[in-house]
Enzyme design. Sequence first.
Site, mmCIF file in Angstrom:
data_model
loop_
_atom_site.group_PDB
_atom_site.id
_atom_site.type_symbol
_atom_site.label_atom_id
_atom_site.label_comp_id
_atom_site.label_asym_id
_atom_site.label_seq_id
_atom_site.Cartn_x
_atom_site.Cartn_y
_atom_site.Cartn_z
ATOM 1 N N CYS A 74 0.793 -1.238 0.000
ATOM 2 C CA CYS A 74 0.000 0.000 0.000
ATOM 3 C C CYS A 74 0.819 1.277 0.000
ATOM 4 C CB CYS A 74 -0.998 -0.002 1.147
ATOM 5 S SG CYS A 74 -0.262 0.151 2.799
ATOM 6 N N HIS A 113 -2.486 0.978 7.038
ATOM 7 C CA HIS A 113 -2.810 1.057 5.617
ATOM 8 C C HIS A 113 -2.881 2.509 5.177
ATOM 9 C CE1 HIS A 113 -4.384 -0.039 1.735
ATOM 10 N NE2 HIS A 113 -5.427 0.739 1.912
ATOM 11 N N ASP A 128 -7.426 4.538 -3.680
ATOM 12 C CA ASP A 128 -6.635 3.512 -2.994
ATOM 13 C C ASP A 128 -6.275 2.430 -4.004
ATOM 14 O OD1 ASP A 128 -5.476 1.627 -1.391
ATOM 15 O OD2 ASP A 128 -7.154 1.438 0.007
#
Length: 278
Positions: A74, A113, A128
Site C-alpha cells: 500500500c 494502511h 486507494d
Amino acid sequence: MGEKLDRMGLEAYFRRIGYEGPQEATLQTLCRLHFLHPLAIAFENLDPLLQRQVKLDLASLEQKLVQGNRGGYCFEQNLLFMAALMALGFRVSGLAARVLWGRGEDAVTPRSHMLLKVELPEGTYLADVGFGGLTLTAPLRLEAGWEQATPHEIFRLDREGDMWRMRAKLGEEWRSLYRFSLDEQFLVDYEITNYFISTSPESHFLHSLMAARPTSEGRHALLNDQLKTYDLNGSYDLRMLSSGEEVVAVLRTIFGIQPTDLSGLGDVLEKKVILKQA
C-alpha cells in the site's frame, strides 16, 4: 504533501500503466488512472518476505515499480499514485486506515494502511490502489451510505462519528475493509509503520507470500502456494502450486512481476513458503 513526479517520470509512469489520455486534473482522468494503475502494477510483498529493505522515497519507488516492473504494497503503490496525481495538478493528501479485513468488525488494529483523499470540483473522493485482493479500481466519492459501483465490486462508505468505514459487497454480504479518519498523514508517518510491517517478526508480510492483480475479467490472488482466479461475480478457480519455480513463473506471467534483481528467489520461496505449507 509529498514529492511529485517530474515530466520524464510522469511519462514513464504513463507508459508503465498504459495511459494515453488527457493530462488534466479532472474526475475522468482520475477514474481512468485509478483503473489502469492496479491492472498494471501488482500488489506484492516480495521484499519483506526476502528480508530486503522497502524504501518509500520517490526515486526508489520509480526505480522499483515503474522502471523495474515490480509491484509493491500500500505505501509504495499509493505514494507513487499520489506523486503522479500531484504532477497533474490534483489536490491530494494522504490518510491512514485501521485494517478490518480478516478481523472482527470491531477489532482495534493499528493504522497500517495508506489511502488518498482527492479534492475535485465535483466533491471529495477517496483513492486507494494498494489494498491487495480487493484493491479499488475506481475512486469513491466521500459520501456516507451510498452504494458505489466500480468495474469490480460495489463499495459503500459509512460514517461513524469522526471515523469512516469502507465496506465491499461480496455476494449478498457487506464486508468491512478498514476504518479511517480524515486526519492528514505525511511521509514520516508512513515510514514508521512501513518499517514495522517490513521488518518485524510479528508482521505477516515476512512469513507469507502475497500477490494480487485485478484484470478486466476479474482478479488474481496468490497466497503462498494457492492461486485463485476470480470472475466478476466473485466465483473463483483454485490452482495449487507445487514448487518455488512454479511460483516464480506465476509471478512473471500472471502478475507481471519481473523479479530479475532477486537471485535465488525460487529456492527461497520453496523453503519459506511452499515446503512450509506441505
